[in-house]
Write a protein that holds these residues in place. Structure first.
Motif, PDB file in Angstrom:
ATOM      1  N   UNK A  28       0.801  -1.223   0.000  1.00  0.00           N
ATOM      2  CA  UNK A  28       0.000   0.000   0.000  1.00  0.00           C
ATOM      3  C   UNK A  28       0.838   1.279   0.000  1.00  0.00           C
ATOM      4  N   UNK A  29       2.123   1.189   0.304  1.00  0.00           N
ATOM      5  CA  UNK A  29       2.891   2.409   0.542  1.00  0.00           C
ATOM      6  C   UNK A  29       3.474   3.032  -0.718  1.00  0.00           C
ATOM      7  N   UNK A  30       3.710   2.250  -1.765  1.00  0.00           N
ATOM      8  CA  UNK A  30       4.454   2.769  -2.915  1.00  0.00           C
ATOM      9  C   UNK A  30       3.685   3.806  -3.717  1.00  0.00           C
ATOM     10  N   UNK A  31       2.434   3.501  -4.054  1.00  0.00           N
ATOM     11  CA  UNK A  31       1.665   4.405  -4.917  1.00  0.00           C
ATOM     12  C   UNK A  31       1.491   5.797  -4.314  1.00  0.00           C
ATOM     13  N   UNK A  32       1.090   5.931  -3.029  1.00  0.00           N
ATOM     14  CA  UNK A  32       0.956   7.284  -2.484  1.00  0.00           C
ATOM     15  C   UNK A  32       2.265   8.043  -2.412  1.00  0.00           C
ATOM     16  N   UNK A  33       3.377   7.347  -2.174  1.00  0.00           N
ATOM     17  CA  UNK A  33       4.675   8.021  -2.155  1.00  0.00           C
ATOM     18  C   UNK A  33       4.957   8.648  -3.514  1.00  0.00           C
ATOM     19  N   UNK A  34       4.866   7.831  -4.556  1.00  0.00           N
ATOM     20  CA  UNK A  34       5.229   8.301  -5.888  1.00  0.00           C
ATOM     21  C   UNK A  34       4.263   9.358  -6.393  1.00  0.00           C
ATOM     22  N   UNK A  35       2.966   9.124  -6.213  1.00  0.00           N
ATOM     23  CA  UNK A  35       1.976  10.073  -6.709  1.00  0.00           C
ATOM     24  C   UNK A  35       2.110  11.425  -6.008  1.00  0.00           C
ATOM     25  N   UNK A  36       2.317  11.410  -4.695  1.00  0.00           N
ATOM     26  CA  UNK A  36       2.464  12.652  -3.944  1.00  0.00           C
ATOM     27  C   UNK A  36       3.716  13.407  -4.366  1.00  0.00           C
ATOM     28  N   UNK A  37       4.788  12.667  -4.641  1.00  0.00           N
ATOM     29  CA  UNK A  37       6.052  13.314  -4.990  1.00  0.00           C
ATOM     30  C   UNK A  37       5.972  14.061  -6.314  1.00  0.00           C
ATOM     31  N   UNK A  38       5.250  13.516  -7.309  1.00  0.00           N
ATOM     32  CA  UNK A  38       5.290  14.116  -8.644  1.00  0.00           C
ATOM     33  C   UNK A  38       4.032  14.877  -9.016  1.00  0.00           C
ATOM     34  N   UNK A  39       2.877  14.575  -8.383  1.00  0.00           N
ATOM     35  CA  UNK A  39       1.630  15.147  -8.871  1.00  0.00           C
ATOM     36  C   UNK A  39       1.490  16.627  -8.560  1.00  0.00           C
ATOM     37  N   UNK A  40       2.085  17.115  -7.490  1.00  0.00           N
ATOM     38  CA  UNK A  40       1.929  18.513  -7.140  1.00  0.00           C
ATOM     39  C   UNK A  40       2.980  19.426  -7.718  1.00  0.00           C
ATOM     40  N   UNK A  41       3.944  18.857  -8.456  1.00  0.00           N
ATOM     41  CA  UNK A  41       5.037  19.647  -8.981  1.00  0.00           C
ATOM     42  C   UNK A  41       4.809  19.975 -10.462  1.00  0.00           C
TER      43      UNK A  41
END
Length: 481
Positions: A370-383
């Motif tokens: 469960x941890x991978x998708x929110x990490x990656x999405x949060x890192x790139x989606x707001x930039x």
């Protein structure tokens, strides 16, 4: 990058996932092979730590450089270069005559690997522009980690038992060559609109920071505090130097303004914590199953399936939840499962019973899935998309740094407590502090997931993204052009 058809986007995603597969599977396969390598190469516990950490350490040190270089000179070009170097490094690892040469060739692998994951994520980010579609693509990306965890121990166990530990590196050769040819044919070239200039001093300080810190942790049990103290001081000096140097550059290696976003900062620390738990978990589990329980490499690989299968199943579910409901729920599930898993081993010695060992592995697999998708999405989606490579590289660096520190810290704790003459009798008690560390990592994921996914955190992300956009882009957005 031109707009691609749905079928072409899926093909690009598949090619990028192939690169993730060979980079990720390398760690899970290697962990299963550690006891065989230890016997064949006469390696100590610290030697095994370096066999793993030489790879993750170089990855962590070079990922940001590779991400910014790909944004500058072309993502496809850097991606293909990485495939060539990684595949050649894998071949040389299979031919290594000793531990020292294996560590050197692992570092070569990592140089190529540093050009794959962050660049592939940048390609995915620029290919899937719709937020929901991108979240699902990232979920698939995370599922590949589960595939590597499921396939790695089994494939590695079969190869170690039938051919020998050197054959584990052969898996990368056909996949790497196929990915190279498919990339040449189907992946479009893309780059950031504004090129970022190199930052050699910043890169040097990152290498010094990561290398000195890892050396101090790994060698502390054997070399003693006085020997490693200069390296700890050197790491601190490099960290201070980075904090002073990077804000003064127009195009820094590490964009410190990213960290004004609470979700981004949270995702970074969560990635370090989760992957530290993974690195320590794999290290302790493999040594326990083979050196204490006396299982073969294949049997140990089968025992890892209760962890690997939930990771594979939960990763795409996590991606869908992130796309529909945001990152909070997946992070809470991940943190809770990782914490309970670590506590089972630390407080109840779960490894001494088949039932609790199985339960602990399942819980860890759910949490990590469960941890991978929110990490990656949060890192790139707001930039801003123009800085997707750098943002993805920071996220990937956090993962590799976490795994490096997990192996270093847990391995050092184990080495300090294990008695060579009574290895099997002292292993469980010596590993208990390491399991408490892994439980603490899970608790960090849980707390940060709750804190950094609220409305105030999203407001900090919006303000950060606004500041990162160029004045021309901001002016055009205000004018509605």
């Amino acid at each position: 990058m031109p707009e691609l058809t749905h079928r072409r986007r899926m093909l690009v995603l598949a090619i990028c996932c192939m690169s993730l597969l060979i980079v990720s599977i390398d760690n899970t396969i290697l962990n299963v092979a550690l006891p065989s390598m230890q016997r064949d190469l006469h390696a100590s516990t610290s030697g095994l730590q370096w066999a793993i950490d030489a790879y993750t350490l170089v990855l962590a040190a070079l990922l940001m450089l590779s991400g910014s270089t790909a944004d500058r000179i072309g993502r496809k070009r850097v991606f293909m270069t990485g495939l060539v170097i990684f595949t050649l490094g894998s071949l040389l690892c299979s031919l290594a005559p000793g531990l020292s040469s294996l560590i050197v060739f692992r570092m070569m692998q990592a140089v190529g690997g540093s050009m794959l994951n962050p660049v592939a994520m940048s390609i995915i980010t620029n290919t899937f522009t719709d937020p929901r579609e991108r979240a699902r693509a990232i979920g698939v990306w995370g599922a590949v980690v589960g595939i590597s965890m499921a396939a790695g121990p089994l494939v590695g166990g079969v190869l170690v038992e039938s051919v020998g530990w050197r054959s584990i590196f052969w898996v990368n050769l056909p996949v790497g060559l196929a990915a190279l040819l498919l990339t040449l044919r189907f992946v479009p070239e893309s780059r950031a609109p504004k090129a970022r200039r190199p930052d050699p001093l910043g890169q040097l300080m990152v290498i010094v920071l990561f290398g000195s810190l890892t050396y101090a942790i790994i060698e502390a049990p054997n070399a003693g505090f006085r020997t490693v103290l200069p390296f700890a001081v050197l790491a601190l000096a490099a960290l201070i130097g980075l904090l002073l140097h990077e804000p003064r550059r127009t195009d820094p290696l590490i964009e410190l303004r990213f960290f004004r976003s609470a979700p981004f900062s949270g995702a970074t620390v969560i990635a370090i914590s989760a992957f530290a738990a993974l690195g320590g978990f794999l290290f302790l589990s493999t040594l326990y199953l083979q050196n204490v329980r006396g299982l073969s490499a294949l049997e140990a690989g089968l025992w890892m399936l209760p962890m690997a299968v939930p990771t594979f199943l939960c990763a795409p579910l996590s991606g869908r939840l992130v796309g529909s409901r945001g990152p909070r729920l997946p992070l809470l599930i991940a943190g809770g499962a990782l914490t309970v898993s670590g506590t089972l081993f630390a407080a109840f010695e779960a490894e001494t019973s088949d039932l609790t060992l199985f339960l602990g592995y399942v819980l860890f697999g759910i949490g990590f899935g469960f941890v991978n998708a929110p990490i990656t999405n949060t890192a790139v989606s707001g930039m801003p998309r123009s800085q997707a490579g750098v943002a993805a590289a920071v996220a990937s660096t956090s993962r590799q740094l976490g795994q490096t520190l997990g192996v270093a810290v847990v391995g050092a704790v184990l080495a300090a407590g294990v008695s060579g003459s009574a290895y099997r009798d002292t292993f469980v008690s010596a590993a208990r502090p390491g399991w408490w560390i892994l439980a603490a990592c899970g608790l960090a994921v849980l707390v940060l997931g709750a804190v950094t996914s609220g409305r105030w955190a999203h407001r900090t992300a919006e303000r950060t993204a606004e500041r990162l956009r160029s004045p021309e882009v901001r002016e055009a957005a205000r004018a509605g052009t």
